[in-house]
Design a protein around this motif. Structure first.
Motif, PDB file in Angstrom:
ATOM      1  N   ASN A  74     -20.882 -97.455  24.575  1.00  0.00           N
ATOM      2  CA  ASN A  74     -19.723 -97.603  25.456  1.00  0.00           C
ATOM      3  C   ASN A  74     -18.435 -97.599  24.637  1.00  0.00           C
ATOM      4  N   SER A  75     -17.325 -97.346  25.326  1.00  0.00           N
ATOM      5  CA  SER A  75     -16.038 -97.185  24.644  1.00  0.00           C
ATOM      6  C   SER A  75     -15.581 -98.472  23.957  1.00  0.00           C
ATOM      7  N   THR A  76     -15.895 -99.623  24.541  1.00  0.00           N
ATOM      8  CA  THR A  76     -15.489-100.894  23.916  1.00  0.00           C
ATOM      9  C   THR A  76     -16.141-101.079  22.564  1.00  0.00           C
ATOM     10  N   LEU A  77     -17.431-100.779  22.479  1.00  0.00           N
ATOM     11  CA  LEU A  77     -18.143-100.930  21.212  1.00  0.00           C
ATOM     12  C   LEU A  77     -17.625 -99.942  20.179  1.00  0.00           C
ATOM     13  N   GLN A  78     -17.357 -98.718  20.576  1.00  0.00           N
ATOM     14  CA  GLN A  78     -16.834 -97.732  19.638  1.00  0.00           C
ATOM     15  C   GLN A  78     -15.444 -98.131  19.127  1.00  0.00           C
ATOM     16  N   ALA A  79     -14.580 -98.600  20.026  1.00  0.00           N
ATOM     17  CA  ALA A  79     -13.243 -99.015  19.608  1.00  0.00           C
ATOM     18  C   ALA A  79     -13.301-100.234  18.697  1.00  0.00           C
ATOM     19  N   THR A  80     -14.195-101.169  18.993  1.00  0.00           N
ATOM     20  CA  THR A  80     -14.329-102.360  18.159  1.00  0.00           C
ATOM     21  C   THR A  80     -14.804-101.988  16.765  1.00  0.00           C
ATOM     22  N   ARG A  81     -15.766-101.106  16.693  1.00  0.00           N
ATOM     23  CA  ARG A  81     -16.222-100.620  15.387  1.00  0.00           C
ATOM     24  C   ARG A  81     -15.068-100.022  14.587  1.00  0.00           C
ATOM     25  N   ALA A  82     -14.323 -99.137  15.227  1.00  0.00           N
ATOM     26  CA  ALA A  82     -13.229 -98.452  14.530  1.00  0.00           C
ATOM     27  C   ALA A  82     -12.182 -99.436  14.038  1.00  0.00           C
ATOM     28  N   LEU A  83     -11.790-100.393  14.874  1.00  0.00           N
ATOM     29  CA  LEU A  83     -10.762-101.349  14.487  1.00  0.00           C
ATOM     30  C   LEU A  83     -11.229-102.248  13.347  1.00  0.00           C
ATOM     31  N   MET A  84     -12.480-102.670  13.380  1.00  0.00           N
ATOM     32  CA  MET A  84     -12.982-103.534  12.314  1.00  0.00           C
ATOM     33  C   MET A  84     -13.050-102.779  10.988  1.00  0.00           C
ATOM     34  N   VAL A  85     -13.506-101.538  11.018  1.00  0.00           N
ATOM     35  CA  VAL A  85     -13.577-100.753   9.784  1.00  0.00           C
ATOM     36  C   VAL A  85     -12.175-100.474   9.250  1.00  0.00           C
ATOM     37  N   ILE A  86     -11.235-100.127  10.137  1.00  0.00           N
ATOM     38  CA  ILE A  86      -9.852 -99.906   9.711  1.00  0.00           C
ATOM     39  C   ILE A  86      -9.267-101.176   9.106  1.00  0.00           C
ATOM     40  N   GLY A  87      -9.560-102.334   9.727  1.00  0.00           N
ATOM     41  CA  GLY A  87      -9.066-103.599   9.191  1.00  0.00           C
ATOM     42  C   GLY A  87      -9.608-103.894   7.805  1.00  0.00           C
ATOM     43  N   ILE A  88     -10.878-103.581   7.578  1.00  0.00           N
ATOM     44  CA  ILE A  88     -11.471-103.820   6.257  1.00  0.00           C
ATOM     45  C   ILE A  88     -10.825-102.926   5.207  1.00  0.00           C
ATOM     46  N   LEU A  89     -10.605-101.655   5.543  1.00  0.00           N
ATOM     47  CA  LEU A  89      -9.968-100.740   4.597  1.00  0.00           C
ATOM     48  C   LEU A  89      -8.523-101.153   4.305  1.00  0.00           C
ATOM     49  N   LEU A  90      -7.794-101.570   5.344  1.00  0.00           N
ATOM     50  CA  LEU A  90      -6.429-102.044   5.136  1.00  0.00           C
ATOM     51  C   LEU A  90      -6.409-103.301   4.268  1.00  0.00           C
ATOM     52  N   GLY A  91      -7.389-104.173   4.466  1.00  0.00           N
ATOM     53  CA  GLY A  91      -7.468-105.378   3.648  1.00  0.00           C
ATOM     54  C   GLY A  91      -7.687-105.068   2.180  1.00  0.00           C
ATOM     55  N   LEU A  92      -8.511-104.056   1.912  1.00  0.00           N
ATOM     56  CA  LEU A  92      -8.737-103.654   0.524  1.00  0.00           C
ATOM     57  C   LEU A  92      -7.451-103.129  -0.107  1.00  0.00           C
ATOM     58  N   ILE A  93      -6.697-102.334   0.648  1.00  0.00           N
ATOM     59  CA  ILE A  93      -5.414-101.825   0.139  1.00  0.00           C
ATOM     60  C   ILE A  93      -4.425-102.972  -0.072  1.00  0.00           C
ATOM     61  N   ALA A  94      -4.387-103.918   0.876  1.00  0.00           N
ATOM     62  CA  ALA A  94      -3.456-105.043   0.769  1.00  0.00           C
ATOM     63  C   ALA A  94      -3.767-105.911  -0.446  1.00  0.00           C
ATOM     64  N   ILE A  95      -5.045-106.122  -0.721  1.00  0.00           N
ATOM     65  CA  ILE A  95      -5.413-106.932  -1.888  1.00  0.00           C
ATOM     66  C   ILE A  95      -4.974-106.231  -3.171  1.00  0.00           C
ATOM     67  N   PHE A  96      -5.176-104.921  -3.240  1.00  0.00           N
ATOM     68  CA  PHE A  96      -4.773-104.165  -4.437  1.00  0.00           C
ATOM     69  C   PHE A  96      -3.257-104.219  -4.631  1.00  0.00           C
ATOM     70  N   VAL A  97      -2.510-103.993  -3.550  1.00  0.00           N
ATOM     71  CA  VAL A  97      -1.053-103.981  -3.642  1.00  0.00           C
ATOM     72  C   VAL A  97      -0.516-105.373  -3.986  1.00  0.00           C
ATOM     73  N   SER A  98      -1.049-106.393  -3.328  1.00  0.00           N
ATOM     74  CA  SER A  98      -0.571-107.754  -3.571  1.00  0.00           C
ATOM     75  C   SER A  98      -0.906-108.230  -4.977  1.00  0.00           C
ATOM     76  N   THR A  99      -2.055-107.821  -5.488  1.00  0.00           N
ATOM     77  CA  THR A  99      -2.426-108.214  -6.847  1.00  0.00           C
ATOM     78  C   THR A  99      -1.427-107.684  -7.868  1.00  0.00           C
ATOM     79  N   ILE A 100      -0.982-106.444  -7.670  1.00  0.00           N
ATOM     80  CA  ILE A 100       0.012-105.868  -8.589  1.00  0.00           C
ATOM     81  C   ILE A 100       1.328-106.643  -8.530  1.00  0.00           C
ATOM     82  N   GLY A 101       1.704-107.086  -7.316  1.00  0.00           N
ATOM     83  CA  GLY A 101       2.984-107.772  -7.160  1.00  0.00           C
ATOM     84  C   GLY A 101       2.953-109.267  -7.360  1.00  0.00           C
ATOM     85  N   MET A 102       1.798-109.836  -7.681  1.00  0.00           N
ATOM     86  CA  MET A 102       1.736-111.282  -7.887  1.00  0.00           C
ATOM     87  C   MET A 102       2.529-111.692  -9.127  1.00  0.00           C
TER      88      MET A 102
END
Length: 212
Positions: A74-102
């Motif tokens: 169903n569309s809800t499950l597909q959208a939830t999957r996509a948002l969670m995966v996007i959030g994980i990838l964004l978190g990885l980028i944020a950790i890398f960027v923030s580590t450089i600026g600490m």
């Protein structure tokens, strides 16, 4: 020094939120079988996640079946999957960027302005987007569970309630948003600038000659 401690605390909380979102995405307990009706057999527990559905017997045996077809979901499950995966990838980028600026890191020491932008602005914004993605995904999925539970057309033996993965996702989103806010608060404040006072003209020194 206080800003450095606040920045480190925000980074730790946001990183914990990122780890929590990974755990939430991997857990199969997004919704668990409800025992609200009468004459329901409690010898087994049925729960479902983003990737599989499982049945746990009272003997401790667990059987899981991975969702085979992506298009059949169903569309809800597909959208939830996509948002969670996007959030994980964004978190990885944020950790890398923030580590450089600490402030405790030696990267970009020659350019303090760019270093501040990396942690306070880029890291803060990406962490906030990551937290919002997880929050929207879990809230959307939870709303679907509530609608199906109170739908009179849904059989009693086919109703589900919130699972542990949903609560983990909500906690992860909260930690990430809180960490991003602390990163933003650790930015140095601009000092108030006042106009430069105009110097008074200095009197010309006397030449020592008397004019008649």
């Amino acid at each position: 020094m206080a800003n450095a401690g606040l920045q480190l605390l925000g980074f730790i909380l946001a990183s914990l939120g990122w780890i929590g979102s990974i755990v939430s995405t991997a857990l199969p307990q997004w919704k668990i079988y409800s025992y609200a009706g009468d004459n329901i057999v409690t010898a087994q527990a049925i729960y479902e996640g983003l990737w599989m559905s499982c049945v746990s017997q009272s003997t401790g045996q667990i059987q899981c079946k991975v969702f085979d077809s992506l298009l059949n979901l169903n569309s809800t499950l597909q959208a939830t999957r996509a948002l969670m995966v996007i959030g994980i990838l964004l978190g990885l980028i944020a950790i890398f960027v923030s580590t450089i600026g600490m402030k405790c890191m030696k990267c970009l020491e020659d350019d303090q302005v760019q270093k501040m932008w990396m942690a306070c602005h880029w890291g803060h914004n990406i962490f906030n987007f990551r937290g919002l993605a997880t929050l929207v995904a879990t809230a959307w999925y939870g709303n679907r569970i509530v609608q199906e539970f109170y739908d009179p057309m849904t059989p009693i033996n086919a109703r589900y309630e919130f699972g542990q993965a949903l609560f983990t996702g909500w906690a992860a989103a909260s930690l990430c948003l809180l960490g991003g806010a602390l990163l933003s608060c650790s930015c140095p404040r601009k000092t108030t600038s006042y106009p430069t006072p105009r110097p008074y003209p200095k009197p010309t020194p006397s030449s020592g000659k008397d004019y008649v």
